[in-house]
Enzyme design. Sequence first.
Site, PDB file in Angstrom:
ATOM      1  N   LYS A 266      -4.368  24.996  -9.133  1.00 33.19           N
ATOM      2  CA  LYS A 266      -3.359  25.089 -10.191  1.00 33.19           C
ATOM      3  C   LYS A 266      -2.117  25.710  -9.567  1.00 33.19           C
ATOM      4  O   LYS A 266      -2.196  26.748  -8.910  1.00 33.19           O
ATOM      5  CB  LYS A 266      -3.866  25.954 -11.348  1.00 33.19           C
ATOM      6  CG  LYS A 266      -2.777  26.299 -12.390  1.00 33.19           C
ATOM      7  CD  LYS A 266      -3.329  27.069 -13.590  1.00 33.19           C
ATOM      8  CE  LYS A 266      -2.205  27.579 -14.485  1.00 33.19           C
ATOM      9  NZ  LYS A 266      -2.690  28.338 -15.664  1.00 33.19           N
ATOM     10  N   ASP A 271       4.602  30.819 -15.477  1.00 29.82           N
ATOM     11  CA  ASP A 271       4.005  30.484 -16.770  1.00 29.82           C
ATOM     12  C   ASP A 271       4.569  31.407 -17.843  1.00 29.82           C
ATOM     13  O   ASP A 271       4.071  32.506 -18.053  1.00 29.82           O
ATOM     14  CB  ASP A 271       2.481  30.605 -16.694  1.00 29.82           C
ATOM     15  CG  ASP A 271       1.818  30.199 -18.006  1.00 29.82           C
ATOM     16  OD1 ASP A 271       2.520  29.637 -18.881  1.00 29.82           O
ATOM     17  OD2 ASP A 271       0.595  30.436 -18.143  1.00 29.82           O
ATOM     18  N   LYS A 278       4.640  33.638 -24.222  1.00 28.16           N
ATOM     19  CA  LYS A 278       3.806  34.812 -24.008  1.00 28.16           C
ATOM     20  C   LYS A 278       4.556  36.056 -24.457  1.00 28.16           C
ATOM     21  O   LYS A 278       5.777  36.113 -24.370  1.00 28.16           O
ATOM     22  CB  LYS A 278       3.505  34.970 -22.505  1.00 28.16           C
ATOM     23  CG  LYS A 278       2.453  34.040 -21.955  1.00 28.16           C
ATOM     24  CD  LYS A 278       2.223  34.341 -20.488  1.00 28.16           C
ATOM     25  CE  LYS A 278       1.269  33.344 -19.857  1.00 28.16           C
ATOM     26  NZ  LYS A 278      -0.106  33.443 -20.363  1.00 28.16           N
ATOM     27  N   ASP A 289       0.831  32.368 -11.161  1.00 27.78           N
ATOM     28  CA  ASP A 289       0.090  31.253 -11.745  1.00 27.78           C
ATOM     29  C   ASP A 289       0.004  30.026 -10.816  1.00 27.78           C
ATOM     30  O   ASP A 289      -0.534  28.998 -11.208  1.00 27.78           O
ATOM     31  CB  ASP A 289       0.710  30.869 -13.098  1.00 27.78           C
ATOM     32  CG  ASP A 289      -0.337  30.451 -14.110  1.00 27.78           C
ATOM     33  OD1 ASP A 289      -1.520  30.775 -13.906  1.00 27.78           O
ATOM     34  OD2 ASP A 289       0.029  29.774 -15.097  1.00 27.78           O
ATOM     35  N   GLU A 350      -1.549  25.518 -20.437  1.00 27.91           N
ATOM     36  CA  GLU A 350      -0.909  24.422 -19.698  1.00 27.91           C
ATOM     37  C   GLU A 350      -1.659  24.058 -18.422  1.00 27.91           C
ATOM     38  O   GLU A 350      -1.594  22.925 -17.955  1.00 27.91           O
ATOM     39  CB  GLU A 350       0.536  24.802 -19.359  1.00 27.91           C
ATOM     40  CG  GLU A 350       0.729  25.663 -18.085  1.00 27.91           C
ATOM     41  CD  GLU A 350       0.063  27.033 -18.152  1.00 27.91           C
ATOM     42  OE1 GLU A 350      -0.212  27.498 -19.280  1.00 27.91           O
ATOM     43  OE2 GLU A 350      -0.205  27.636 -17.089  1.00 27.91           O
ATOM     44  N   ARG A 352      -4.825  23.631 -17.727  1.00 27.02           N
ATOM     45  CA  ARG A 352      -5.832  22.580 -17.865  1.00 27.02           C
ATOM     46  C   ARG A 352      -5.185  21.212 -18.047  1.00 27.02           C
ATOM     47  O   ARG A 352      -5.767  20.186 -17.691  1.00 27.02           O
ATOM     48  CB  ARG A 352      -6.768  22.916 -19.041  1.00 27.02           C
ATOM     49  CG  ARG A 352      -6.083  23.000 -20.373  1.00 27.02           C
ATOM     50  CD  ARG A 352      -6.896  23.748 -21.415  1.00 27.02           C
ATOM     51  NE  ARG A 352      -6.801  25.210 -21.257  1.00 27.02           N
ATOM     52  CZ  ARG A 352      -7.483  26.083 -21.985  1.00 27.02           C
ATOM     53  NH1 ARG A 352      -8.319  25.658 -22.922  1.00 27.02           N
ATOM     54  NH2 ARG A 352      -7.322  27.366 -21.791  1.00 27.02           N
TER      55      ARG A 352
END
Length: 497
Positions: A266, A271, A278, A289, A350, A352
Amino acid sequence: MKIEAKRGEVLEEVCDVLVVGLFSGQKNFGGMIAMLDRASDGLISRVIKEEGFVADASKTLLVRTDGRLKAKRVMLVGLGLSDRFTLETVRCAAASAVIVIRQMNVRKLSFTLVSSGKGDVDAHGCSQALTEGALLGAYSFGRYKKEDGKTPKTMMILAHDRQTLRHVQKGIEDGIRTSTAVIFARDLVNTPAQHMRPADLVDAARAIVKGKGRLRVKVYDKSQLERMGAGGILAVAQGSDHQPYLVHLIYRPSGKPKKRVAVVGKAVTFDSGGLSLKPADSMTTMKCDMAGGAAVLGLFNVMNELSPKVEVHGIFAAVENMPSGSAIRPGDVVRIMNKKTIEILNTDAEGRVTLADSLSYAAKLKPDVIVDLATLTGACVVALGEEITGVMSNDPKLAQAILASASVVGEKMWELPLEENYKTLISSDVADYKNIAGKWGGALTAGLLLREFVGDISWAHLDIAGPSFAERQMTPYMRKGATGHGVRTLIQWLKSF
Ligand code: BES
Ligand code: ZN
Ligand code: ZN
């Protein structure tokens, strides 16, 4: 720091600091320490007594020798109880020594090998662990701030005979290789998202393959991703000013490959959560991330020298997850490369969505095995804490192989189940799947969604959300910040073929 092996005796060693390991709970000093003590007229044992030094793991004691020994100083480093002694003890001991030494003016450092005498740690493993502990313990991220210590110029590891020397040399070589890979990943992760954009990850991949015959890289840009139907990657990236890329690194061994494996990471460079923004506090570390992608790059950075007997494909989608007028909205439905659809109900889930495409791409290559590494869920951190990776797999043998490799290198991993009954939690009213699944078992439901994109290929998913970024010092060789977690397990696993 240059690390070298040398045939030599402790009493003859001329250096600024000689580091010697000491077990706790022993009445009499054995071997090396007894020898140094005798040669220094009992100086060592006197200082140990006066300072009340207990040799708990990673405790250190510095003894100035004032001409009584050829070494200017002897540093005792605690190893704890001998029956708990492992390679991890050695890594931590070496790092603890180096941390203290970096605050002093030391040019020449010498280490002696350590062993509990029970054959648990051989010369090769020991010198590899010493090398890793020293290099990873000395690591600091100096791009924006002056280094906070001074690393010695050279480090010697002493071996007393010819045969041991060869093992030590090999161990140092292996240790330098794994540390180089880990440090490469750490630097990428520590670099703020402002300077680590999707295009920067592409540059890193291109730089790695340059001039290395057995490595290649393919990079797909936005328009190519559109043609490929990589709707997940495009959707997550659409709120950002930075364009997404899919990066595919390839290593081919010289002979016929024993297996073909794909390692998928990933790589969300930042993020923010997107429109499902968030909270401020959860966002502060989200430059981490892309740690999965960084692990893939760290591995490929040493792949030529590692030269495993398997063909390796390294794959990651480099994207940034931002809120804006063009961002993906909750309720939107995206179509993944394998034609399946996902309803986006939370834009912060996001990883996945991008991995659905990356894994579909990997599966199309028809490898024998796929392993992915992803800072995927806060839920995994709730389940296992900050130091342990959650491993989910559709193949118990593969899960065991990953866990075994992790245990050898001292990376903590634990298997989590892919519970079939929870599959209903990711079914959507309007699409094939949805990207969130209620309150409980979030690491598992994320894993279940990923599984839908690997077909029947043997696959393991490593949720590294906890261990990839340390918010406090985790071990002496893992200070605050990026850890490079997962890289050493991957190297160990590839070696096992
Ligand atoms: N990147 C985060 C997961 C994460 C959390 C990584 C903490 C490192 C440390 C991921 O994209 C995320 O935001 N996941 C959400 C999923 C939720 C919205 C279903 C989470 O875990 O809260
Ligand atoms: Zn997120
Ligand atoms: Zn994320």
